[in-house]
Design a protein around this motif. Structure first.
Motif, PDB file in Angstrom:
ATOM      1  N   HIS A   1      22.716 -38.493  28.988  1.00  0.00           N
ATOM      2  CA  HIS A   1      22.770 -39.157  27.684  1.00  0.00           C
ATOM      3  C   HIS A   1      22.669 -38.124  26.569  1.00  0.00           C
ATOM      4  O   HIS A   1      22.073 -37.074  26.741  1.00  0.00           O
ATOM      5  CB  HIS A   1      21.591 -40.140  27.520  1.00  0.00           C
ATOM      6  N   VAL A   2      23.223 -38.473  25.400  1.00  0.00           N
ATOM      7  CA  VAL A   2      23.057 -37.638  24.221  1.00  0.00           C
ATOM      8  C   VAL A   2      21.591 -37.701  23.820  1.00  0.00           C
ATOM      9  O   VAL A   2      20.976 -38.765  23.827  1.00  0.00           O
ATOM     10  CB  VAL A   2      23.934 -38.146  23.044  1.00  0.00           C
ATOM     11  N   LYS A   3      21.057 -36.540  23.481  1.00  0.00           N
ATOM     12  CA  LYS A   3      19.675 -36.464  23.002  1.00  0.00           C
ATOM     13  C   LYS A   3      19.714 -36.079  21.523  1.00  0.00           C
ATOM     14  O   LYS A   3      20.596 -35.335  21.104  1.00  0.00           O
ATOM     15  CB  LYS A   3      18.898 -35.426  23.805  1.00  0.00           C
ATOM     16  N   SER A   4      18.770 -36.555  20.763  1.00  0.00           N
ATOM     17  CA  SER A   4      18.769 -36.260  19.322  1.00  0.00           C
ATOM     18  C   SER A   4      18.629 -34.768  19.063  1.00  0.00           C
ATOM     19  O   SER A   4      18.938 -34.296  17.973  1.00  0.00           O
ATOM     20  CB  SER A   4      17.669 -37.036  18.603  1.00  0.00           C
ATOM     21  N   THR A   5      18.219 -34.005  20.059  1.00  0.00           N
ATOM     22  CA  THR A   5      18.096 -32.549  19.900  1.00  0.00           C
ATOM     23  C   THR A   5      19.427 -31.828  20.122  1.00  0.00           C
ATOM     24  O   THR A   5      19.501 -30.611  19.926  1.00  0.00           O
ATOM     25  CB  THR A   5      17.052 -31.989  20.893  1.00  0.00           C
ATOM     26  N   ASP A   6      20.474 -32.547  20.497  1.00  0.00           N
ATOM     27  CA  ASP A   6      21.786 -31.949  20.763  1.00  0.00           C
ATOM     28  C   ASP A   6      22.592 -31.751  19.480  1.00  0.00           C
ATOM     29  O   ASP A   6      23.788 -32.006  19.439  1.00  0.00           O
ATOM     30  CB  ASP A   6      22.596 -32.837  21.730  1.00  0.00           C
TER      31      ASP A   6
ATOM     32  N   ALA B   1      24.231 -36.413  16.564  1.00  0.00           N
ATOM     33  CA  ALA B   1      23.364 -36.527  17.735  1.00  0.00           C
ATOM     34  C   ALA B   1      22.282 -37.587  17.556  1.00  0.00           C
ATOM     35  O   ALA B   1      21.927 -38.275  18.518  1.00  0.00           O
ATOM     36  CB  ALA B   1      22.731 -35.174  18.059  1.00  0.00           C
ATOM     37  N   THR B   2      21.790 -37.755  16.353  1.00  0.00           N
ATOM     38  CA  THR B   2      20.748 -38.754  16.120  1.00  0.00           C
ATOM     39  C   THR B   2      21.320 -40.162  16.268  1.00  0.00           C
ATOM     40  O   THR B   2      20.748 -41.002  16.960  1.00  0.00           O
ATOM     41  CB  THR B   2      20.128 -38.570  14.714  1.00  0.00           C
TER      42      THR B   2
ATOM     43  N   GLU C   1      22.295 -40.887  19.927  1.00  0.00           N
ATOM     44  CA  GLU C   1      21.250 -40.752  20.944  1.00  0.00           C
ATOM     45  C   GLU C   1      21.329 -41.901  21.945  1.00  0.00           C
ATOM     46  O   GLU C   1      21.414 -43.059  21.580  1.00  0.00           O
ATOM     47  CB  GLU C   1      19.861 -40.707  20.309  1.00  0.00           C
ATOM     48  N   GLY C   2      21.331 -41.537  23.214  1.00  0.00           N
ATOM     49  CA  GLY C   2      21.367 -42.523  24.279  1.00  0.00           C
ATOM     50  C   GLY C   2      22.757 -42.840  24.799  1.00  0.00           C
ATOM     51  O   GLY C   2      22.904 -43.409  25.871  1.00  0.00           O
TER      52      GLY C   2
END
Length: 181
Positions: A109-114, A136-137, A140-141
């Motif tokens: 999954h995409v993470k907000s830190t990406d 990314a935010t 996220e998910g």
């Protein structure tokens, strides 16, 4: 379209996007068949490489079972997210052209830190429009996938490759779990 392609190439200084726009016109029958001939030649060359006969040192008669690649430059995008990204055919385009068997599966999954680094600068309009969709935010998910590609008419091998990847990911404690809606 020729005038617009000229504008993009020489005024906007974006030869990549200009090359894409330059080919947007109705093809004659002769042009169409010439493109088909080029495609078939390209397919034949890929087939030789895949078999291992065109690789330095060869691969013997083993060849390649499947290729693991990314399906797109971006992870899954929110609904209506590709309205500006239609120019980036995605990496699946090559294997559609070759008529190879392929399957896409979620891996993580995409993470907000990406987030993209602050130093990131798009090199052309296609990248700029694709990466302006990337947040990314907000994403996220959403799933990030991989594409498993096999030779023509080898759908079963691709499915077995996908099962193998899934089994290995689960065995490593990294199995994909969908997010409940």
């Amino acid at each position: 379209m020729k005038i617009y392609a000229w504008y993009v190439r020489y005024i906007r200084r974006d030869p990549i996007y200009a090359g894409l726009v330059d080919n947007f016109y109705e093809k004659s029958v002769a042009e169409y068949y010439a493109l088909i001939a080029r495609r078939e030649d390209y397919r034949a060359r890929w087939f030789k490489v895949w078999r291992g006969t065109e690789v330095e040192g060869g691969l013997g008669d083993k060849g390649v079972d499947f290729i693991l690649t990314v399906p797109n430059a971006l992870p899954a995008v929110p609904h209506r997210g590709m309205r500006h990204g239609w120019k980036a055919c995605g990496y699946t385009f090559l294997f559609n052209l070759l008529d190879y068997s392929a399957g896409v599966m979620p891996i993580t999954h995409v993470k907000s830190t990406d987030v993209l680094p602050r130093s990131f600068r798009a090199r052309n309009r296609i990248e700029r429009e694709n990466y302006r969709m990337y947040d990314a935010t907000a994403m996220e998910g959403l799933p990030v996938g991989v594409e498993v590609v096999g030779r023509r008419l080898e759908e079963e091998r691709v499915l077995e490759g996908m099962k193998l990847i899934e089994r290995l990911m689960k065995g490593a404690g990294l199995g994909y779990v969908g997010i409940p809606l």
